[in-house]
Design a protein around this motif. Structure first.
Motif, PDB file in Angstrom:
ATOM      1  N   ASN A   2       0.939  -1.238  -0.075  1.00  0.00           N
ATOM      2  CA  ASN A   2       0.423  -0.237  -0.372  1.00  0.00           C
ATOM      3  C   ASN A   2       1.226   1.140  -0.090  1.00  0.00           C
ATOM      4  O   ASN A   2       0.486   2.317  -0.548  1.00  0.00           O
ATOM      5  CB  ASN A   2      -1.063   0.063   1.257  1.00  0.00           C
ATOM      6  CG  ASN A   2      -2.427  -0.318   0.994  1.00  0.00           C
ATOM      7  OD1 ASN A   2      -2.459   0.047  -0.431  1.00  0.00           O
ATOM      8  ND2 ASN A   2      -3.115  -0.647   2.015  1.00  0.00           N
ATOM      9  N   ALA A   3       2.037   1.455   1.151  1.00  0.00           N
ATOM     10  CA  ALA A   3       2.406   2.384   1.245  1.00  0.00           C
ATOM     11  C   ALA A   3       3.787   3.253  -0.718  1.00  0.00           C
ATOM     12  O   ALA A   3       3.677   3.456  -0.899  1.00  0.00           O
ATOM     13  CB  ALA A   3       3.786   2.233   1.374  1.00  0.00           C
ATOM     14  N   MET A   4       4.193   1.526  -1.305  1.00  0.00           N
ATOM     15  CA  MET A   4       4.592   1.510  -2.480  1.00  0.00           C
ATOM     16  C   MET A   4       3.739   2.439  -3.053  1.00  0.00           C
ATOM     17  O   MET A   4       3.887   2.854  -4.214  1.00  0.00           O
ATOM     18  CB  MET A   4       5.393  -0.094  -2.683  1.00  0.00           C
ATOM     19  CG  MET A   4       5.870  -0.023  -2.337  1.00  0.00           C
ATOM     20  SD  MET A   4       6.630  -1.905  -2.628  1.00  0.00           S
ATOM     21  CE  MET A   4       8.139  -2.457  -1.537  1.00  0.00           C
ATOM     22  N   ASN A   5       2.244   1.769  -3.093  1.00  0.00           N
ATOM     23  CA  ASN A   5       1.459   2.320  -4.404  1.00  0.00           C
ATOM     24  C   ASN A   5       1.008   3.499  -3.677  1.00  0.00           C
ATOM     25  O   ASN A   5      -0.067   4.400  -4.603  1.00  0.00           O
ATOM     26  CB  ASN A   5      -0.225   1.380  -4.333  1.00  0.00           C
ATOM     27  CG  ASN A   5       0.915   0.117  -5.485  1.00  0.00           C
ATOM     28  OD1 ASN A   5       1.773   0.103  -6.336  1.00  0.00           O
ATOM     29  ND2 ASN A   5       0.048  -0.830  -4.640  1.00  0.00           N
ATOM     30  N   THR A   6       1.155   4.172  -2.821  1.00  0.00           N
ATOM     31  CA  THR A   6       0.483   5.162  -2.752  1.00  0.00           C
ATOM     32  C   THR A   6       1.691   6.823  -2.076  1.00  0.00           C
ATOM     33  O   THR A   6       1.282   7.466  -1.003  1.00  0.00           O
ATOM     34  CB  THR A   6      -0.518   5.421  -1.102  1.00  0.00           C
ATOM     35  OG1 THR A   6       0.611   5.341  -0.165  1.00  0.00           O
ATOM     36  CG2 THR A   6      -1.455   4.329  -1.723  1.00  0.00           C
ATOM     37  N   GLY A   7       2.574   6.726  -2.722  1.00  0.00           N
ATOM     38  CA  GLY A   7       3.277   8.154  -2.831  1.00  0.00           C
ATOM     39  C   GLY A   7       5.253   7.825  -2.156  1.00  0.00           C
ATOM     40  O   GLY A   7       6.182   9.098  -2.155  1.00  0.00           O
ATOM     41  N   HIS A   8       4.870   6.377  -1.500  1.00  0.00           N
ATOM     42  CA  HIS A   8       6.262   6.377  -0.995  1.00  0.00           C
ATOM     43  C   HIS A   8       7.193   5.171  -1.853  1.00  0.00           C
ATOM     44  O   HIS A   8       7.705   3.890  -1.226  1.00  0.00           O
ATOM     45  CB  HIS A   8       5.905   5.707   0.196  1.00  0.00           C
ATOM     46  CG  HIS A   8       5.376   6.497   1.749  1.00  0.00           C
ATOM     47  ND1 HIS A   8       4.093   6.250   1.585  1.00  0.00           N
ATOM     48  CD2 HIS A   8       5.989   7.736   2.038  1.00  0.00           C
ATOM     49  CE1 HIS A   8       4.046   7.556   2.381  1.00  0.00           C
ATOM     50  NE2 HIS A   8       4.751   7.857   3.036  1.00  0.00           N
ATOM     51  N   GLU A   9       7.520   5.560  -2.898  1.00  0.00           N
ATOM     52  CA  GLU A   9       8.169   4.741  -3.952  1.00  0.00           C
ATOM     53  C   GLU A   9       9.872   4.553  -3.134  1.00  0.00           C
ATOM     54  O   GLU A   9      10.108   5.772  -3.024  1.00  0.00           O
ATOM     55  CB  GLU A   9       8.132   5.393  -5.534  1.00  0.00           C
ATOM     56  CG  GLU A   9       7.208   4.720  -5.933  1.00  0.00           C
ATOM     57  CD  GLU A   9       7.225   6.060  -7.575  1.00  0.00           C
ATOM     58  OE1 GLU A   9       7.200   6.749  -7.882  1.00  0.00           O
ATOM     59  OE2 GLU A   9       6.451   5.249  -8.289  1.00  0.00           O
ATOM     60  N   GLY A  10      10.811   3.892  -3.783  1.00  0.00           N
ATOM     61  CA  GLY A  10      12.129   3.413  -3.934  1.00  0.00           C
ATOM     62  C   GLY A  10      12.149   2.699  -2.345  1.00  0.00           C
ATOM     63  O   GLY A  10      13.273   2.787  -1.655  1.00  0.00           O
ATOM     64  N   SER A  11      11.239   2.274  -2.134  1.00  0.00           N
ATOM     65  CA  SER A  11      11.486   1.044  -1.038  1.00  0.00           C
ATOM     66  C   SER A  11      11.527  -0.066  -1.159  1.00  0.00           C
ATOM     67  O   SER A  11      12.054  -0.291  -2.059  1.00  0.00           O
ATOM     68  CB  SER A  11       9.688   0.795   0.027  1.00  0.00           C
ATOM     69  OG  SER A  11       9.263   1.974   0.293  1.00  0.00           O
ATOM     70  N   LEU A  12      12.498  -0.852  -0.128  1.00  0.00           N
ATOM     71  CA  LEU A  12      13.291  -2.099   0.288  1.00  0.00           C
ATOM     72  C   LEU A  12      13.103  -2.402   1.124  1.00  0.00           C
ATOM     73  O   LEU A  12      12.658  -2.399   1.929  1.00  0.00           O
ATOM     74  CB  LEU A  12      15.026  -1.826  -0.189  1.00  0.00           C
ATOM     75  CG  LEU A  12      15.261  -0.612  -0.816  1.00  0.00           C
ATOM     76  CD1 LEU A  12      17.132  -0.319  -0.805  1.00  0.00           C
ATOM     77  CD2 LEU A  12      15.715  -1.534  -2.430  1.00  0.00           C
TER      78      LEU A  12
END
Length: 468
Positions: A330-340
């Protein structure tokens, strides 16, 4: 060597020495050597433990606990030296100092584990029984001649590890995870779940993380692939690292995280903390198990939800293993790109299937297609790492997630390493293969001014083995 030079805190004020291990004491050589490298002869080992028990009755342990580490070590060694000289007057001076050192390990450190913890080449320590201790060095397991007196001796060391952390283990709660002050991860399981003996497993980490350049030099991946992965991190691609136990997932994750721009705020979520990100703007969060009363648990999912309120530029989940997968995607899809993040899986396909199952564990009645759409839109790259039979770790596959195709997550390989055989020394042989197709990720990299990484990979595709 003074305790404060070994990088571990000494006894804390208000704690007895039995509950607060001191720093690593007197390192040993790392060459393969006979038993003398690790332990004393049985008769001297027993004498050292007997003197240790005498010292506990004589030492002013509350006063020692308030001393500086170097002062506490010197006081213990001096007291031990007097006892050894009185009880074992015929010992040669070098042997006498070895006995004194062994006693100081027992009083201030983690007893028989001290020489193993002082060896930087050892990556795993496994205590299976009082007389059965194994280590991993260079990717290979071997037994070492380290001995505990009995199961009670092991339990004393266990309590010394756990007491500063406020954790406990007993028959009612026979399993616990912990960590040493140097960051080493510890798992402990005791009877009745393992009837023979308490078992300690310690996963150790390098003082300094590997860089991508160092991993390339070690043969873990080709330089062009390292350049592509570093560019993907800078371009804020979401990357999932997959692999089995001890395959190097956390090592690669740390190396990639080093390429996040310094001005960005990073929040890491782990259980327990393993990552070492040597930078100023990083917040490390750690899950907490329930207490003795069964209350107070804080899960990775709880931490991830809270992290979203902490203004993160990047979120790193050390290992996704449960319903927190839903919140991470959810975070990756809502503006928190660049997650690992990392995940335990034997292949890229298994990693994606496991991720789907973890999302379903979150308790939402979502159709499988909706889950897959979330996975497909969140992830950009899945990197598979493996530990080879010769002990080396390397990247064996990189898969790009393209989106949905029907009811399936569409993906294409960018890179793979193919094993071809084994040489006479047992070293695994293989070669790199790069897909001749231009990755869809290329558009993102070029938009970020990182097109050189794509060009390097395409140039490699022309030089290496044909894609099969």
């Amino acid at each position: 060597m003074p305790l404060h030079d070994r990088g571990r805190p000494g006894p804390r004020a208000g704690l007895s020495l039995e509950s607060s291990p001191a720093q690593r004491l007197s390192p040993v050589k790392t060459d393969e050597e006979p038993a003398g490298q690790w332990t004393l002869p049985p008769d001297l080992e027993e004498a050292a433990l007997n003197i240790y028990e005498r010292l506990l009755q004589e030492l002013d342990t509350p006063r020692l606990a308030r001393m500086q580490p170097s002062e506490a070590e010197e006081a213990v060694r001096e007291a031990a030296r007097r006892e050894v000289e009185a009880l074992l007057p015929d010992l040669p001076s070098p042997t006498r100092e070895q006995v004194v050192r062994r006693i100081s390990w027992e009083v201030l450190g983690l007893g028989p584990l001290e020489p193993l913890l002082s060896d930087p080449e050892i990556t795993e320590i496994m205590v299976n029984a009082p007389d059965l201790v194994f280590i991993e060095r260079g990717g290979k397991l071997r037994r070492v001649p380290v001995r505990f007196r009995d199961a009670a001796h092991i339990m004393r060391i266990v309590q010394r590890i756990l007491a500063p952390l406020g954790r406990h283990v007993d028959e009612a709660s026979p399993m616990v995870d912990a960590r040493l002050p140097d960051g080493s991860r510890v798992n402990i399981i005791v009877p009745p779940l393992c009837p023979r003996s308490p078992v300690i497993t310690i996963r150790r980490f390098r003082e300094r993380r590997f860089s991508l350049d160092e991993l390339v030099a070690l043969g873990s991946m080709p330089a062009a692939l390292a350049q592509l992965l570093a560019a993907a991190v800078r371009a804020r691609a979401n990357i999932l690292i997959s692999g089995g136990t001890g395959s190097g997932k956390t090592t690669l994750l740390s190396a990639l995280a080093a390429h996040i721009p310094e001005e960005e705020r990073i929040i890491t979520i782990e259980d327990p903390i393993e990552l070492r990100l040597h930078r100023e703007h990083v917040i490390q969060l750690e899950a907490r198990p329930p207490g003795i009363e069964g209350r107070g648990e804080v899960t990775q999912r709880d931490l991830l939800r809270n992290a979203l309120r902490m203004r993160p530029d990047r979120i790193i989940v050390g290992e996704v293993r449960g319903p927190e997968a839903f919140d991470m995607l959810n975070a990756m899809n809502t503006g928190h790109e660049g997650s690992l993040s990392t995940i335990h899986a034997n292949s890229v396909e298994d990693a994606l299937h496991r991720l789907e199952n973890m999302v379903l564990m979150a308790g939402f009645d979502l159709p499988l297609r909706a889950v897959r759409e979330q996975v497909a839109s969140a992830l950009h790259l899945v990197v598979q790492v493996a530990r080879l039979a010769d002990g080396r770790r390397r990247v064996v596959q990189v898969m790009e997630v393209l989106g949905m195709e029907g009811d399936q997550v569409s993906r294409q390989e960018i890179y793979r390493w193919r094993q071809t055989g084994v040489d006479a020394s047992g070293r695994i042989l293989g070669h790199d293969e790069v897909a001749p197709l231009r990755p869809r990720l290329a558009e993102r990299l070029e938009a970020a001014g990182l097109g050189d990484a794509v060009s390097a990979l395409m140039a490699m595709a022309e030089e290496v083995e044909a894609w099969r």
